[in-house]
Design a protein around this motif. Sequence first.
Motif, PDB file in Angstrom:
ATOM      1  N   HIS A 272      43.790  31.207  37.886  1.00  0.00           N
ATOM      2  CA  HIS A 272      44.077  31.083  39.320  1.00  0.00           C
ATOM      3  C   HIS A 272      45.233  31.991  39.707  1.00  0.00           C
ATOM      4  CE1 HIS A 272      41.211  27.982  40.373  1.00  0.00           C
ATOM      5  NE2 HIS A 272      41.525  27.346  39.257  1.00  0.00           N
ATOM      6  N   LYS A 273      46.174  32.174  38.763  1.00  0.00           N
ATOM      7  CA  LYS A 273      47.310  33.038  39.059  1.00  0.00           C
ATOM      8  C   LYS A 273      46.870  34.501  39.190  1.00  0.00           C
ATOM      9  CE  LYS A 273      52.132  33.323  37.714  1.00  0.00           C
ATOM     10  NZ  LYS A 273      53.137  32.907  36.739  1.00  0.00           N
ATOM     11  N   MET A 274      45.826  34.870  38.456  1.00  0.00           N
ATOM     12  CA  MET A 274      45.346  36.256  38.473  1.00  0.00           C
ATOM     13  C   MET A 274      44.381  36.511  39.621  1.00  0.00           C
ATOM     14  SD  MET A 274      45.995  38.864  36.686  1.00  0.00           S
ATOM     15  CE  MET A 274      45.457  40.556  36.647  1.00  0.00           C
ATOM     16  N   ALA A 275      43.912  35.444  40.265  1.00  0.00           N
ATOM     17  CA  ALA A 275      42.884  35.605  41.292  1.00  0.00           C
ATOM     18  C   ALA A 275      43.370  36.481  42.451  1.00  0.00           C
ATOM     19  CB  ALA A 275      42.442  34.233  41.804  1.00  0.00           C
ATOM     20  N   ALA A 276      44.604  36.269  42.902  1.00  0.00           N
ATOM     21  CA  ALA A 276      45.103  37.037  44.046  1.00  0.00           C
ATOM     22  C   ALA A 276      45.240  38.525  43.718  1.00  0.00           C
ATOM     23  CB  ALA A 276      46.433  36.448  44.523  1.00  0.00           C
ATOM     24  N   PRO A 277      45.862  38.896  42.574  1.00  0.00           N
ATOM     25  CA  PRO A 277      45.897  40.334  42.238  1.00  0.00           C
ATOM     26  C   PRO A 277      44.508  40.940  42.081  1.00  0.00           C
ATOM     27  CG  PRO A 277      47.448  39.112  40.866  1.00  0.00           C
ATOM     28  CD  PRO A 277      46.662  38.092  41.631  1.00  0.00           C
ATOM     29  N   LEU A 278      43.581  40.171  41.509  1.00  0.00           N
ATOM     30  CA  LEU A 278      42.207  40.676  41.351  1.00  0.00           C
ATOM     31  C   LEU A 278      41.590  40.972  42.710  1.00  0.00           C
ATOM     32  CD1 LEU A 278      39.607  41.181  39.665  1.00  0.00           C
ATOM     33  CD2 LEU A 278      39.097  38.767  39.959  1.00  0.00           C
ATOM     34  N   ARG A 279      41.761  40.052  43.624  1.00  0.00           N
ATOM     35  CA  ARG A 279      41.223  40.253  44.970  1.00  0.00           C
ATOM     36  C   ARG A 279      41.910  41.427  45.667  1.00  0.00           C
ATOM     37  NH1 ARG A 279      38.170  37.915  49.204  1.00  0.00           N
ATOM     38  NH2 ARG A 279      38.507  39.442  50.842  1.00  0.00           N
ATOM     39  N   GLN A 280      43.198  41.604  45.380  1.00  0.00           N
ATOM     40  CA  GLN A 280      43.915  42.726  45.980  1.00  0.00           C
ATOM     41  C   GLN A 280      43.352  44.054  45.476  1.00  0.00           C
ATOM     42  OE1 GLN A 280      48.132  42.767  45.173  1.00  0.00           O
ATOM     43  NE2 GLN A 280      48.555  43.998  46.977  1.00  0.00           N
ATOM     44  N   VAL A 281      43.075  44.119  44.181  1.00  0.00           N
ATOM     45  CA  VAL A 281      42.466  45.333  43.618  1.00  0.00           C
ATOM     46  C   VAL A 281      41.124  45.597  44.291  1.00  0.00           C
ATOM     47  CG1 VAL A 281      41.399  46.286  41.532  1.00  0.00           C
ATOM     48  CG2 VAL A 281      43.655  45.224  41.405  1.00  0.00           C
ATOM     49  N   TYR A 282      40.319  44.542  44.447  1.00  0.00           N
ATOM     50  CA  TYR A 282      39.011  44.696  45.091  1.00  0.00           C
ATOM     51  C   TYR A 282      39.175  45.208  46.526  1.00  0.00           C
ATOM     52  CZ  TYR A 282      34.544  43.526  47.194  1.00  0.00           C
ATOM     53  OH  TYR A 282      33.358  43.597  47.882  1.00  0.00           O
ATOM     54  N   ASP A 283      40.128  44.635  47.254  1.00  0.00           N
ATOM     55  CA  ASP A 283      40.328  45.046  48.649  1.00  0.00           C
ATOM     56  C   ASP A 283      40.785  46.495  48.753  1.00  0.00           C
ATOM     57  OD1 ASP A 283      39.539  42.638  49.688  1.00  0.00           O
ATOM     58  OD2 ASP A 283      41.565  41.808  49.789  1.00  0.00           O
ATOM     59  N   GLN A 284      41.465  46.995  47.721  1.00  0.00           N
ATOM     60  CA  GLN A 284      41.967  48.369  47.770  1.00  0.00           C
ATOM     61  C   GLN A 284      40.884  49.396  47.469  1.00  0.00           C
ATOM     62  OE1 GLN A 284      45.227  48.050  45.015  1.00  0.00           O
ATOM     63  NE2 GLN A 284      46.719  47.738  46.630  1.00  0.00           N
ATOM     64  N   MET A 285      39.762  48.953  46.933  1.00  0.00           N
ATOM     65  CA  MET A 285      38.678  49.898  46.651  1.00  0.00           C
ATOM     66  C   MET A 285      37.978  50.291  47.952  1.00  0.00           C
ATOM     67  SD  MET A 285      37.195  47.906  43.325  1.00  0.00           S
ATOM     68  CE  MET A 285      35.673  48.821  43.195  1.00  0.00           C
ATOM     69  N   LEU A 286      37.591  51.568  48.016  1.00  0.00           N
ATOM     70  CA  LEU A 286      36.889  52.035  49.213  1.00  0.00           C
ATOM     71  C   LEU A 286      35.418  51.657  49.142  1.00  0.00           C
ATOM     72  CD1 LEU A 286      38.483  55.591  49.589  1.00  0.00           C
ATOM     73  CD2 LEU A 286      39.188  53.459  50.644  1.00  0.00           C
ATOM     74  N   GLU A 287      34.777  51.605  50.285  1.00  0.00           N
ATOM     75  CA  GLU A 287      33.353  51.262  50.328  1.00  0.00           C
ATOM     76  C   GLU A 287      32.516  52.551  50.254  1.00  0.00           C
ATOM     77  OE1 GLU A 287      32.636  48.917  53.783  1.00  0.00           O
ATOM     78  OE2 GLU A 287      34.157  47.438  53.257  1.00  0.00           O
ATOM     79  N   PRO A 288      31.329  52.492  49.695  1.00  0.00           N
ATOM     80  CA  PRO A 288      30.688  51.320  49.107  1.00  0.00           C
ATOM     81  C   PRO A 288      31.258  51.001  47.730  1.00  0.00           C
ATOM     82  CG  PRO A 288      29.266  53.226  48.848  1.00  0.00           C
ATOM     83  CD  PRO A 288      30.449  53.682  49.647  1.00  0.00           C
ATOM     84  N   LYS A 289      31.253  49.715  47.367  1.00  0.00           N
ATOM     85  CA  LYS A 289      31.812  49.301  46.081  1.00  0.00           C
ATOM     86  C   LYS A 289      30.974  48.165  45.522  1.00  0.00           C
ATOM     87  CE  LYS A 289      35.205  46.706  48.756  1.00  0.00           C
ATOM     88  NZ  LYS A 289      36.632  46.586  49.089  1.00  0.00           N
ATOM     89  N   TRP A 290      31.014  48.065  44.196  1.00  0.00           N
ATOM     90  CA  TRP A 290      30.172  47.080  43.512  1.00  0.00           C
ATOM     91  C   TRP A 290      30.996  46.322  42.489  1.00  0.00           C
ATOM     92  CZ3 TRP A 290      28.829  52.124  44.602  1.00  0.00           C
ATOM     93  CH2 TRP A 290      27.763  52.307  45.485  1.00  0.00           C
ATOM     94  N   VAL A 291      30.500  45.130  42.126  1.00  0.00           N
ATOM     95  CA  VAL A 291      31.214  44.269  41.174  1.00  0.00           C
ATOM     96  C   VAL A 291      30.242  43.803  40.087  1.00  0.00           C
ATOM     97  CG1 VAL A 291      32.429  42.073  40.865  1.00  0.00           C
ATOM     98  CG2 VAL A 291      32.859  43.454  42.913  1.00  0.00           C
ATOM     99  N   ILE A 292      30.665  43.923  38.834  1.00  0.00           N
ATOM    100  CA  ILE A 292      29.921  43.345  37.715  1.00  0.00           C
ATOM    101  C   ILE A 292      30.774  42.226  37.130  1.00  0.00           C
ATOM    102  CG2 ILE A 292      29.051  43.717  35.370  1.00  0.00           C
ATOM    103  CD1 ILE A 292      28.238  46.498  36.130  1.00  0.00           C
ATOM    104  N   ALA A 293      30.231  41.016  37.052  1.00  0.00           N
ATOM    105  CA  ALA A 293      30.910  39.906  36.365  1.00  0.00           C
ATOM    106  C   ALA A 293      30.425  39.930  34.924  1.00  0.00           C
ATOM    107  CB  ALA A 293      30.586  38.583  37.036  1.00  0.00           C
TER     108      ALA A 293
END
Length: 192
Positions: A105-126
């Motif tokens: 949970h502590k890492m969730a916010a930085p992870l989301r911040q990294v995602y938000d900083q990526m330009l579109e179009p962008k994709w995610v693999i879990a």
Amino acid sequence: MVSDRPLAQAGLQSERVLWPERGPGVFEQEVAELEDALLLTTVEKAVAWAQSNSVWPDTFGLACCAIEMMSIVSSRYDIARFGMERFSSSPRQADLLIISGRVTHKMAAPLRQVYDQMLEPKWVIAMGACASSGGMFNNYTILQGVDKIVPVDIHVPGCPPRPEALMEGVVRLHEKIRGGVPPAYQIRGVAE
Ligand code: SF4
């Protein structure tokens, strides 16, 4: 009374079965062959082809799965074959986020911040059970699936997935891009 027998048993057949040399499927096939023969295409298809051959992952390792992710750049697996040898250190120069491991949970916010900083179009693999669902860590510290904070395009199962499995996920993603499937954030939206 409505019969539950398949229509074929009642003597009904589709147009393609009745006339295998005709029908809409044949027309689509002929158009595809014509495009291949004459190198015809549309701008959308050309852009999708270029995008699918230059997907640059972000350098973002989280846990044990990251060790398997790192190995895909080695000569044994050679992700460069798919135009992906360049892992970017900056999210602004990456269009794929491979979430390789459990997310606290502590890492969730930085992870989301990294995602938000990526330009579109962008994709995610879990990548792996932990990223997809929390895996064996069903406790108060671990996010039970990263799709709670970022839209996921591809889930790769395993604990950890072998590099071949990740490559399979990457190839599936390329197929989605070339096929014109919109990124997950366009389909499901991005939670605030
Ligand atoms: S899925 Fe398995 S290998 Fe991957 S981060 Fe979780 S425990 Fe580690």
